[in-house]
Design an enzyme around this catalytic site. Structure first.
Site, PDB file in Angstrom:
ATOM      1  N   GLY A  21       0.806  -1.221   0.000  1.00 22.64           N
ATOM      2  CA  GLY A  21       0.000   0.000   0.000  1.00 22.64           C
ATOM      3  C   GLY A  21       0.834   1.263   0.000  1.00 22.64           C
ATOM      4  O   GLY A  21       2.004   1.241  -0.378  1.00 22.64           O
ATOM      5  N   LEU A  23       0.312   3.628  -2.062  1.00 25.14           N
ATOM      6  CA  LEU A  23       0.605   3.539  -3.495  1.00 25.14           C
ATOM      7  C   LEU A  23       1.117   4.860  -4.049  1.00 25.14           C
ATOM      8  O   LEU A  23       0.729   5.935  -3.598  1.00 25.14           O
ATOM      9  CB  LEU A  23      -0.647   3.102  -4.259  1.00 25.14           C
ATOM     10  CG  LEU A  23      -1.228   1.744  -3.878  1.00 25.14           C
ATOM     11  CD1 LEU A  23      -2.433   1.427  -4.755  1.00 25.14           C
ATOM     12  CD2 LEU A  23      -0.197   0.620  -3.968  1.00 25.14           C
ATOM     13  N   HIS A  27       4.280   2.120  -8.073  1.00 29.61           N
ATOM     14  CA  HIS A  27       3.314   1.009  -8.152  1.00 29.61           C
ATOM     15  C   HIS A  27       2.511   1.113  -9.443  1.00 29.61           C
ATOM     16  O   HIS A  27       2.207   0.105 -10.077  1.00 29.61           O
ATOM     17  CB  HIS A  27       2.333   1.049  -6.977  1.00 29.61           C
ATOM     18  CG  HIS A  27       2.966   0.880  -5.632  1.00 29.61           C
ATOM     19  ND1 HIS A  27       3.139   1.921  -4.753  1.00 29.61           N
ATOM     20  CD2 HIS A  27       3.468  -0.219  -5.019  1.00 29.61           C
ATOM     21  CE1 HIS A  27       3.713   1.468  -3.656  1.00 29.61           C
ATOM     22  NE2 HIS A  27       3.939   0.188  -3.782  1.00 29.61           N
ATOM     23  N   GLY A 136       9.138  -4.672  -8.601  1.00 33.73           N
ATOM     24  CA  GLY A 136      10.004  -3.575  -9.007  1.00 33.73           C
ATOM     25  C   GLY A 136      11.470  -3.926  -8.830  1.00 33.73           C
ATOM     26  O   GLY A 136      11.856  -4.603  -7.869  1.00 33.73           O
ATOM     27  N   GLU A 137      12.295  -3.438  -9.756  1.00 30.36           N
ATOM     28  CA  GLU A 137      13.739  -3.663  -9.653  1.00 30.36           C
ATOM     29  C   GLU A 137      14.362  -2.880  -8.507  1.00 30.36           C
ATOM     30  O   GLU A 137      15.509  -3.098  -8.165  1.00 30.36           O
ATOM     31  CB  GLU A 137      14.428  -3.238 -10.957  1.00 30.36           C
ATOM     32  CG  GLU A 137      14.377  -4.289 -12.018  1.00 30.36           C
ATOM     33  CD  GLU A 137      15.335  -4.021 -13.152  1.00 30.36           C
ATOM     34  OE1 GLU A 137      15.648  -2.849 -13.413  1.00 30.36           O
ATOM     35  OE2 GLU A 137      15.751  -5.010 -13.779  1.00 30.36           O
ATOM     36  N   ASP A 139      13.756  -3.103  -5.425  1.00 34.13           N
ATOM     37  CA  ASP A 139      14.120  -4.103  -4.408  1.00 34.13           C
ATOM     38  C   ASP A 139      14.771  -5.271  -5.129  1.00 34.13           C
ATOM     39  O   ASP A 139      14.164  -6.331  -5.319  1.00 34.13           O
ATOM     40  CB  ASP A 139      12.877  -4.525  -3.622  1.00 34.13           C
ATOM     41  CG  ASP A 139      12.315  -3.368  -2.826  1.00 34.13           C
ATOM     42  OD1 ASP A 139      13.034  -2.829  -1.977  1.00 34.13           O
ATOM     43  OD2 ASP A 139      11.163  -2.971  -3.085  1.00 34.13           O
ATOM     44  N   SER A 171       7.532   4.237  -0.838  1.00 32.87           N
ATOM     45  CA  SER A 171       6.509   4.684   0.125  1.00 32.87           C
ATOM     46  C   SER A 171       7.160   5.370   1.317  1.00 32.87           C
ATOM     47  O   SER A 171       6.529   6.160   2.015  1.00 32.87           O
ATOM     48  CB  SER A 171       5.692   3.492   0.611  1.00 32.87           C
ATOM     49  OG  SER A 171       5.156   2.826  -0.492  1.00 32.87           O
ATOM     50  N   ARG A 172       8.435   5.050   1.565  1.00 36.27           N
ATOM     51  CA  ARG A 172       9.118   5.641   2.724  1.00 36.27           C
ATOM     52  C   ARG A 172       9.529   7.098   2.488  1.00 36.27           C
ATOM     53  O   ARG A 172       9.815   7.815   3.443  1.00 36.27           O
ATOM     54  CB  ARG A 172      10.375   4.847   3.049  1.00 36.27           C
ATOM     55  CG  ARG A 172      10.091   3.511   3.682  1.00 36.27           C
ATOM     56  CD  ARG A 172      11.340   2.967   4.346  1.00 36.27           C
ATOM     57  NE  ARG A 172      11.038   1.823   5.184  1.00 36.27           N
ATOM     58  CZ  ARG A 172      11.024   0.576   4.746  1.00 36.27           C
ATOM     59  NH1 ARG A 172      11.294   0.314   3.494  1.00 36.27           N
ATOM     60  NH2 ARG A 172      10.720  -0.413   5.572  1.00 36.27           N
TER      61      ARG A 172
END
Ligand code: PAF
Length: 257
Positions: A21, A23, A27, A136-137, A139, A171-172
């Protein structure tokens, strides 16, 4: 878009994007990739306690469900699922141990993190039964470990989406204060402008607000130092600004190795 209550309501053989979430456009790009694989784009929103080794990080993880519903709809998600803890982790649920790469980098700074990630992703796949899943790349290590636990699902990697100043979307990022947010652009700048691992580190060291955890060149397959045999090399960076952990990575062109 349907907001579904449990996994039985989801279409089978879908393209699936698991998320936690909060988003954002990063995302959004995963949902766009998903829509190239299926008319049924399923997203899950579940902040997985098993992958947070730090209780405060779990508590502070941004949660914006109403906004997420709006954005998911805008980004073309067809089915949005908010699993409950009981659905994901019924009594006696199987826990997985991530492969050896999990001991390195993110795993070394966050013990148990990747066991939590592969456990939840395996559970999500068992419940959703997707044909394809998009990650996603950003991570990069997570992506490598998920590939190891899901032979029956096609795992598709989607490129990192960046803010205008180059900061990898996360998101951070909303937890950075204004000064920290400006300082954070050093990470992508260093990745883009450096010609060697040493140069990468020295550009990062020029930003006092950043505490570097690691800034390394790795072989994309082994996550060890690149060798003559390495097919692809990647520069990976993690560090903290305002106590917020930031990650980024970039492919290293062969002439830079
Ligand atoms: O990348 C994430 O958001 C999470 O690690 C994932 C894959 C949704 C598992 O909780």
């Amino acid at each position: 878009m349907k907001v579904v209550k449990n996994a039985q309501e989801l279409p089978s053989a879908c393209a699936f994007v698991p998320t936690m979430g909060a988003l954002h456009a990063g995302h959004g790009s995963l949902f766009t990739v998903a829509s190239q694989y299926s008319d049924d784009v399923v997203a899950s929103i579940y902040v997985n306690p098993l992958q947070f080794e730090n209780k405060e990080d779990l508590e502070k993880y941004p949660r914006t469900p109403e906004r997420d519903i709006e954005l998911a709809e805008e980004y073309g998600v067809t089915h949005l699922w908010f699993p409950t803890y009981e659905e994901i982790y019924p009594e006696g649920f199987p826990t997985l141990t991530a492969g050896p790469i999990a001991a390195l980098y993110e795993g070394s700074s966050r013990p148990g993190h990747f066991d939590g990630v592969v456990t939840v992703v395996r559970r999500l796949f068992d419940l959703v039964k997707p044909k394809v899943a998009i990650f996603g790349e950003k991570d990069f290590q997570q992506l490598a470990l998920i590939r190891e636990i899901a032979a029956e699902v096609e795992i598709v990697a989607a490129p990192i989406i960046r803010e205008n100043d180059g900061l990898a979307m996360s998101s951070r990022n909303v937890r950075l204060d204004p000064k920290g947010r400006i300082a954070a652009k050093i990470i992508s700048q260093a990745l883009r402008d450096s010609e060697s691992e040493g140069e990468l580190r020295s550009i990062l060291a020029s930003e006092p607000a950043l505490t570097v955890d690691y800034a390394d060149y790795i072989d994309e397959k082994t996550f060890l130092a690149p060798t003559e045999e390495s097919e692809f090399t990647r520069a990976i960076v993690a560090g903290w600004i305002n106590g917020i952990r930031l990650l980024d990575n970039m492919a290293v062109k062969s002439e830079k190795k």
